[in-house]
Design an enzyme around this catalytic site. Structure first.
Site, short mmCIF file in Angstrom:
data_model
loop_
_atom_site.label_atom_id
_atom_site.label_comp_id
_atom_site.label_asym_id
_atom_site.label_seq_id
_atom_site.Cartn_x
_atom_site.Cartn_y
_atom_site.Cartn_z
N GLN A 15 0.82 -1.20 0.00
CA GLN A 15 0.00 0.00 0.00
C GLN A 15 0.86 1.25 0.00
O GLN A 15 2.05 1.22 0.29
CB GLN A 15 -0.92 0.01 1.22
N CYS A 16 0.23 2.34 -0.32
CA CYS A 16 0.89 3.64 -0.32
C CYS A 16 1.55 3.86 1.03
O CYS A 16 0.99 3.57 2.08
CB CYS A 16 -0.13 4.73 -0.60
N THR A 17 2.77 4.41 1.02
CA THR A 17 3.52 4.54 2.26
C THR A 17 2.82 5.42 3.28
O THR A 17 3.00 5.26 4.48
CB THR A 17 4.92 5.12 2.00
#
Length: 164
Positions: A15-17
């Site tokens: 997932q997006c950081t």
């Protein structure tokens, strides 16, 4: 490149950081520091990016510059910060803007200048989320890339052992 759901059908490590536990505070604190530095820079939003430290790469973990236009009273004004929790490092790449960037390309800026908040409302109300990509030229860019990939002149198949 364009806004998409970075958490859908992905494991936590994909997932997006910003959505990872513990990284949201780091990302938000960096955003605050950058905004305060931007507000204190005499050129405000027109502050230039620092030049790369190395001549061979645009990625530089430690950018230094004596140019006063590049720094604010609070330090350097990087346009991007890329971090890695795996290696506990951050780098500030200095790269040219993508011509189809959904945040800063000329067609997006022009549409916003012309329509103002109405443009933002149109983008937010777009059912399939493609308006921003269409205005930026990203839809056409992807179509061109797909056509090039389907072209017979490009062979991306893995080479056999006999070829080596």
């Amino acid at each position: 490149v364009a806004p998409e759901n970075s958490t859908k059908n992905r494991t936590l490590d994909q997932q997006c950081t910003v959505t990872r536990p513990g990284l949201a505070p780091i990302a938000s604190s960096m955003a605050v520091e950058l905004m305060v530095s931007l507000l204190h820079h005499e050129l405000k939003q027109d502050a230039p990016a620092p030049p790369p430290l190395a001549k061979t790469s645009s990625y530089s973990p430690t950018v230094q510059s004596s140019d006063e236009n590049v720094s604010s009273p609070l330090g350097l004004m990087p346009h991007q910060i890329r971090g890695s929790i795996v290696t506990y490092t951050m780098m500030t790449p200095t790269v040219p803007a993508f011509r189809c960037c959904t945040g800063c390309c000329d067609p997006i800026v022009d549409a916003y200048k012309l329509e103002g908040f109405n443009f933002v409302q149109k983008v937010c109300a777009c059912i399939n989320g493609s308006l921003l990509e269409d205005v930026a030229g990203l839809t056409d860019f992807r179509a061109e890339a797909t056509a090039m990939m389907e072209d017979d002149n490009l062979d991306w198949d893995e080479a056999s052992d006999e070829e080596f």
